[in-house]
Design an enzyme around this catalytic site. Structure first.
Site: not given
Ligand code: APR
Length: 318
Positions: A12-13, A15-16, A83, A152, A179
């Site tokens: 849902a994030g 990147i996701g 970050r 990268d 990285h």
């Molecule tokens: N289990 C599953 N999903 C989780 C958990 C968990 N325990 N904890 C957090 N999440 C989910 C959040 O709900 C959110 O949907 O991970 C997602 C992270 O999304 P964002 O906060 O938008 O972060 P994003 O920019 O996608 O980056 C995620 O990738 O590049 C790396 O440094 C970055 O570590 C970070 C990660």
């Protein structure tokens, strides 16, 4: 050929979501499992309307994690906090280490034998954490664990093509090391097509590639790190892994992997690897021979920082 099941943890994030879209477009994927601790039903319904073969199924909350992972060929982990301006990737350790631990332990239990692609930062430490936990669970196969460093390479290719006016599609720059910041080592002397750079260009391009993540963090006023380019790069790497699984004999990408083939004193190191039916078939260590003086010095300089990040990950998991 094809018919692979891919699970994305943290779907849902930032990147996701774009990553899920790109994997939904892969002809090699028949099932796309989306997991998050926040509700993924919206993303699942939305993506499910795309008329590509992968069947999209959503799994929300820890009690659904086992179901998400069952039968997965490839598990991708972008879960974690990103970050904010002023933070280094290492500042994420305290939160993301715990998230990666929880998820990798579940992968060990429910999808042993899958290829595991870790995106959650700091990758220099989260991949060693994963290795240690998989060992403890008795399901560790170093050929199947990857830190996704493709961004990268993607950045290096883009910046070199722009700087030298080369056709984008032709440029391929190996990026080795780790990285984060100075651990990222683009090998411009090994760029294809063979290109000559002035010393100034080497310094400028190397610094830009090393700090490109921060460029994005600073540009995103609302906070957050690279999501769209990261998803693009991860999709490229996942597609390469799937082609490897599929027996497509000639698949090479750079990735941060558990191998001492490149640098004996560093148990994890990003190198160009050959991807096959069981993951890494070969670590191409030859790239580290015949480095320029600048590259050789940068390699020596990154070793203590990368070693410390590896040790921190291993210590956390023990
Ligand atoms: N289990 C599953 N999903 C989780 C958990 C968990 N325990 N904890 C957090 N999440 C989910 C959040 O709900 C959110 O949907 O991970 C997602 C992270 O999304 P964002 O906060 O938008 O972060 P994003 O920019 O996608 O980056 C995620 O990738 O590049 C790396 O440094 C970055 O570590 C970070 C990660």
């Amino acid at each position: 050929a094809g018919g692979y099941k891919v699970a994305i943890l943290g779907a849902a994030g930032g990147i996701g979501q774009p990553l899920s879209l790109l994997i939904k477009m892969s002809p090699l994927v028949s099932a796309l499992h989306l997991y998050d601790i926040v509700d993924v039903e919206g993303v699942t319904a939305d993506l499910g309307h795309c008329n590509t073969p992968a069947k999209v199924v959503g799994f929300t909350g820890q009690e659904d994690l086992a179901g998400c992972l069952a039968g997965a060929d490839v598990v991708v982990i972008p879960a974690g906090v990103p970050r904010k301006p002023g933070m280094t990737r290492d500042d994420l350790f305290s939160i993301n280490a715990g998230i990666v631990k929880e998820l990798v332990e579940a992968v060990a239990d429910h999808a042993p034998g899958s290829l595991i692609h870790i995106i959650s930062n700091p990758v220099n430490s989260t991949v060693p954490i994963a290795a240690e936990l998989l060992k403890q669970k008795g399901v560790y196969d170093p050929r199947k664990l990857f830190g996704v460093t493709t961004l990268d390479v993607v950045r290096a290719n883009t910046f070199v093509a722009e700087k030298k006016n080369l056709p984008l599609a032709d440029v391929d720059v190996p990026v080795v090391g780790g990285h984060a910041g100075a651990t990222i080592l683009p090998l411009l002397s090994k760029a294809r097509p063979k290109t000559s750079f002035t010393d100034e260009e080497v310094e400028e391009l190397t610094a830009r590639i090393q700090n490109a993540g921060t460029e994005v963090v600073e540009a995103k006023a609302g906070g957050g790190s690279a999501t769209l380019s990261m998803a693009y790069a991860a999709a490229r790497f996942i597609e390469a892994s799937l082609r490897g699984l599929d027996g497509d004999g000639d698949v090479y990408e750079c990735s941060y992997v558990p191998s001492q083939a490149a640098v004996p004193e560093l148990p994890f190191f990003a190198s160009r690897v050959k991807l096959g039916r069981d993951g890494v078939e070969e670590v191409v260590a030859a790239e580290l021979r015949g480095l320029t003086h600048f590259e050789a010095r940068a390699l020596e300089a990154l070793k203590p920082q990368l070693k410390a990040s590896i040790d921190k990950g291993v210590a956390y998991a023990q």
